[in-house]
Design a protein around this motif. Structure first.
Motif, PDB file in Angstrom:
ATOM      1  N   TRP A  51       0.832  -1.208   0.000  1.00 10.58           N
ATOM      2  CA  TRP A  51       0.000   0.000   0.000  1.00 10.58           C
ATOM      3  C   TRP A  51       0.864   1.254   0.000  1.00 10.58           C
ATOM      4  O   TRP A  51       0.609   2.202  -0.760  1.00 10.58           O
ATOM      5  N   LEU A  52       1.911   1.248   0.810  1.00 13.08           N
ATOM      6  CA  LEU A  52       2.832   2.390   0.846  1.00 13.08           C
ATOM      7  C   LEU A  52       3.504   2.591  -0.504  1.00 13.08           C
ATOM      8  O   LEU A  52       3.690   3.732  -0.956  1.00 13.08           O
ATOM      9  N   PHE A  53       3.881   1.482  -1.159  1.00 15.11           N
ATOM     10  CA  PHE A  53       4.501   1.562  -2.486  1.00 15.11           C
ATOM     11  C   PHE A  53       3.523   2.138  -3.508  1.00 15.11           C
ATOM     12  O   PHE A  53       3.835   3.106  -4.224  1.00 15.11           O
ATOM     13  N   ILE A  85       6.552   6.382   0.262  1.00 15.15           N
ATOM     14  CA  ILE A  85       7.927   6.243   0.760  1.00 15.15           C
ATOM     15  C   ILE A  85       8.870   7.035  -0.137  1.00 15.15           C
ATOM     16  O   ILE A  85       8.994   6.758  -1.322  1.00 15.15           O
ATOM     17  N   ASP A  86       9.543   8.007   0.441  1.00 15.33           N
ATOM     18  CA  ASP A  86      10.471   8.850  -0.301  1.00 15.33           C
ATOM     19  C   ASP A  86      11.900   8.339  -0.169  1.00 15.33           C
ATOM     20  O   ASP A  86      12.642   8.237  -1.133  1.00 15.33           O
ATOM     21  N   GLN A  90       9.648   6.367  -7.155  1.00  9.34           N
ATOM     22  CA  GLN A  90      11.010   5.962  -6.831  1.00  9.34           C
ATOM     23  C   GLN A  90      11.188   5.965  -5.318  1.00  9.34           C
ATOM     24  O   GLN A  90      10.533   6.727  -4.601  1.00  9.34           O
ATOM     25  N   ILE A  91      12.072   5.122  -4.842  1.00 10.49           N
ATOM     26  CA  ILE A  91      12.446   5.114  -3.425  1.00 10.49           C
ATOM     27  C   ILE A  91      13.967   5.205  -3.348  1.00 10.49           C
ATOM     28  O   ILE A  91      14.677   4.449  -4.022  1.00 10.49           O
ATOM     29  N   MET A 151      18.600   5.144  -6.212  1.00  4.94           N
ATOM     30  CA  MET A 151      17.213   5.536  -6.488  1.00  4.94           C
ATOM     31  C   MET A 151      16.624   4.433  -7.360  1.00  4.94           C
ATOM     32  O   MET A 151      17.106   4.200  -8.472  1.00  4.94           O
ATOM     33  N   VAL A 152      15.610   3.736  -6.853  1.00  2.67           N
ATOM     34  CA  VAL A 152      15.070   2.597  -7.594  1.00  2.67           C
ATOM     35  C   VAL A 152      13.551   2.671  -7.637  1.00  2.67           C
ATOM     36  O   VAL A 152      12.911   3.225  -6.729  1.00  2.67           O
ATOM     37  N   PRO A 153      12.934   2.107  -8.677  1.00  2.00           N
ATOM     38  CA  PRO A 153      11.467   2.043  -8.731  1.00  2.00           C
ATOM     39  C   PRO A 153      10.949   1.180  -7.588  1.00  2.00           C
ATOM     40  O   PRO A 153      11.581   0.180  -7.218  1.00  2.00           O
ATOM     41  N   TYR A 154       9.812   1.551  -7.033  1.00  2.00           N
ATOM     42  CA  TYR A 154       9.307   0.776  -5.900  1.00  2.00           C
ATOM     43  C   TYR A 154       8.969  -0.659  -6.301  1.00  2.00           C
ATOM     44  O   TYR A 154       8.940  -1.565  -5.452  1.00  2.00           O
ATOM     45  N   THR A 155       8.735  -0.898  -7.603  1.00  2.00           N
ATOM     46  CA  THR A 155       8.425  -2.255  -8.040  1.00  2.00           C
ATOM     47  C   THR A 155       9.611  -3.198  -7.882  1.00  2.00           C
ATOM     48  O   THR A 155       9.440  -4.425  -7.931  1.00  2.00           O
TER      49      THR A 155
END
Length: 687
Positions: free
Chosen positions: A389-391, A396-397, A430-431, A477-481
């Motif tokens: 859910w957060l993703f 999430i920064d 991104q996270i 820096m990466v995609p949340y997926t």
């Protein structure tokens, strides 16, 4: 403690000496009920001293209209609190000190009085009075000059923290559980304020809100206010930005200290005008349990900071939390519930629910957590769904891995999560992960489990890395997926036959369903098996034979007590043998029967094709394996597709560096050298 206070007078040692003076009367485990409220009482007294006579005169003149409790008296005390009596710690009298002291305390404005009473000061003072020591304690505390001119707000806050720290070191192991070290506090504050140019430089009188749902002694809030003051100090502003603090705490002494810090925030007036002096910074600091009794229901905030307890059970709050969870996303816990043993992820959801809406500028939060919320819970579980859910909502920064051993009472790995509902375009979806685990400086002396601190230079590096969004050896820096996968269930066909074994017949008839058969029916079944299939021991018969025997035998039974299906299952459970040499079993409809013992699962990366994954990772080793498409992603967050969505945030995936083992020859040579050195030492010693 601030250097100036230490140089002028060691207040902490002097106050602690008073606790030692009464050590035979007050339990050491209750020292905090003496040193903290009396220190606060003396600070209040010193702050009010310049205007005490004016307040007393105002009471004489206006009591009939205002009563003895009215905010109007703040105009005379020039503070956010007041006292309507003539008492001071040095004039309570030696005869009935307790009665005078309680009248003195009850003469404070409600905001100050409530703090003192939360310390259970009356119980402590009764014990001291019974042993003839209360008057002396009051007189000793009255000798400390805790006026704003002698001890600044920041210095007074340091005195409180050092008293709590000493209490933790000498008396109670968990005394500092509610204290977040200042280096961690300043890092978190700096990161949520990062890039907020308006907060730092606006001279338009803007007002922002700051909330801490697990306030403890208020370290996050006071440091945020301190940092803002530092930014504004030399800018000669007429209407700088203002932060209004909000907080909630469920531990009485912690709440009292945090509220007191803010009540006394403007005790040292400096250049503040009269309005600032009488403004009660503690008015929104509430006593209560955030999870079960949210004192700010329906409210949102511009900034939030929190350090919830690690691994703390939430069984006491379970009833209220479960009730709210049933509301789904109309409550705070719609994404799911974690294990009852750790409520950290409940606080994560709570903080998100309090982010100011984007229409109001959005909200930003910093929350310090253990490693557990990064990866706990299997796919489809409460913790995994909360992360999902957060993703998907892009809250999430950034997550910063902090150094170990930087907290007073734990050496475990901790992480600072930065949450936002209004991320810059380049950071959306991104996270950022920052590995700051080596950004630490050793302390000269350990403070409990705290062996290291984050230096200002290291803090600046972390904040700059966050602001710039750097992608280098210590930051990605990466995609949340990247942190999502589908857990698919895999099956393999059943290769089996039936092999009747005389030695297992007792086991067969001992099965619970078979015990329901009458002795006569058991004999009929036994004869059927023996006649037809025990003639060639060790040989196998087709798997389908079990059903044929069950049906034919049941027709011969007198009033059979079980169905043919039950008999079939009992035969299969006892006499099935499995091997790839036997044919694949199919049911009556021609569908492949899968071997339950070979049921397994695979975690397939989010962006990887199922067939490609199977071809590469599974089929070369078990070529008959198939994905069970009946197992799908179901639930309030789920998409109904094949495979259950799971989540897992792994720092090792990005920051682990393999170190090759040393050459065995080199290690062996070093051992030989050590042995030679030991032999030479012993030879010289024995001579």
């Amino acid at each position: 403690m601030a250097e100036q206070a230490i140089q002028n007078f060691n207040y902490v040692d002097a106050i602690w000496n008073i606790a030692d003076y009464v050590r035979d009367i007050i339990k050491r485990s209750e020292y905090n009920r003496l040193v903290l409220p009396f220190s606060l009482l003396r600070r209040l007294e010193c702050a009010l001293e310049p205007t005490r006579d004016a307040v007393v005169e105002a009471v004489k003149k206006h009591e009939a209209d205002w009563s003895r409790e009215s905010d109007n008296y703040c105009a005379f005390s020039k503070k956010a609190f007041y006292n309507v009596t003539n008492f001071r710690l040095n004039n309570l009298g030696a005869v009935d000190t307790l009665a005078a002291l309680m009248e003195y305390i009850n003469g404070f404005s409600p905001n100050a009085r409530d703090i003192l009473l939360r310390f259970k000061i009356e119980e402590t003072c009764k014990t001291l009075q019974e042993h003839g020591m209360l008057y002396e304690v009051c007189m000793r505390f009255s000798q400390f000059d805790l006026s704003a001119e002698n001890v600044s707000d920041r210095e007074m806050s340091d005195i409180y923290e050092h008293l709590i720290q000493r209490y933790g070191e000498q008396v109670a192991e968990d005394a500092e559980d509610f204290m977040t070290p200042k280096d961690v506090v300043r890092l978190a504050v700096s990161m949520i304020f990062a890039n907020d140019d308006e907060l730092m430089n606006s001279d338009q009188g803007i007002v922002r809100t700051l909330y801490d749902p697990t306030m403890g002694t208020g370290g996050f809030i006071t440091d945020a206010l301190d940092l803002l003051d530092e930014w504004h100090k030399d800018k000669k502003m007429t209407a700088p930005a203002v932060i209004v603090p909000y907080g909630e705490e469920c531990e009485q002494e912690s709440w009292a200290m945090g509220k007191a810090n803010l009540l006394l925030r403007n005790a040292a007036n400096n250049d503040k005008d009269e309005y600032d002096s009488i403004k009660d910074m503690s008015s929104h600091i509430m006593y209560g349990d955030t999870l079960s009794d949210d004192k700010f229901e329906g409210m949102t905030f511009n900034y939030q900071l929190s350090n919830p307890p690690y691994g703390k059970k939430w069984e006491k709050q379970a009833s209220a939390v479960n009730d709210e969870a049933r509301l789904g996303f109309n409550g705070r816990f719609g994404a799911g519930l974690p294990s009852i043993s750790d409520g950290s992820m409940l606080f994560l959801q709570h903080v998100v629910s309090k982010l100011a809406p984007i229409s109001a500028g959005g909200g930003k939060a910093g929350i310090v957590l253990s490693a557990s919320p990064l990866f706990n819970g299997d796919a489809g579980s409460g913790p995994s769904n909360i992360r999902r859910w957060l993703f998907e909502k892009d809250f999430i920064d950034c997550i910063v891995k902090l150094p170990e051993s930087i907290f007073f009472r734990t050496g475990i790995n901790t992480y600072l999560w930065i949450l936002s509902n209004n991320k810059p375009v380049k950071r959306k979806k991104q996270i950022q992960l920052i590995d700051a685990s080596e950004m630490k400086t050793s302390l000269r002396k350990n403070l409990g489990n705290k062996r290291y601190e984050i230096s200002p230079e290291d803090r600046d590096w972390i904040v700059k890395t966050y602001i710039d969004g750097h992608d280098h050896g210590k930051s990605v820096m990466v995609p949340y997926t990247d942190f999502m996968f589908r857990k698919v269930t895999t099956q393999q066909p059943l290769h089996a036959a039936i092999q009747f074994d005389l030695n297992r017949m007792d086991e067969f008839f001992g099965l619970k369903p078979m015990t329901k058969l009458s002795d006569n029916n058991k004999e009929i079944l036994w004869q059927q098996i023996k006649t037809e299939h025990l003639s060639a021991l060790g040989e196998t018969v087709p798997y389908e034979t079990a059903e044929a025997i069950a049906k034919s035998t049941r027709k011969l039974m007198d009033k059979p007590e079980v169905t043919a299906a039950v008999i079939t299952k009992s035969i299969l459970d006892t006499f099935t043998v499995k091997d790839k040499k036997y044919p694949i079993i199919k049911d009556n409809k021609g569908n492949v029967v899968y071997d339950p013992d070979l049921k397994d699962s695979e975690n397939i990366p989010w962006d990887m094709n199922f067939n490609d994954y199977m071809e590469k990772e599974v089929l070369p080793f078990t070529p008959e394996t198939v994905i069970d498409e009946t197992v799908t992603d179901v639930g309030p967050l789920q998409d109904g597709k094949v495979g259950v969505v799971g989540t897992n945030i792994s720092f090792n995936r990005y920051f682990y560096h393999y170190e090759a083992p040393r050459e065995p020859k080199i290690i062996a040579n070093e051992i030989l050298e050590l042995e030679k050195g030991l032999e030479n030492f012993l030879e010289g010693f024995l001579k």
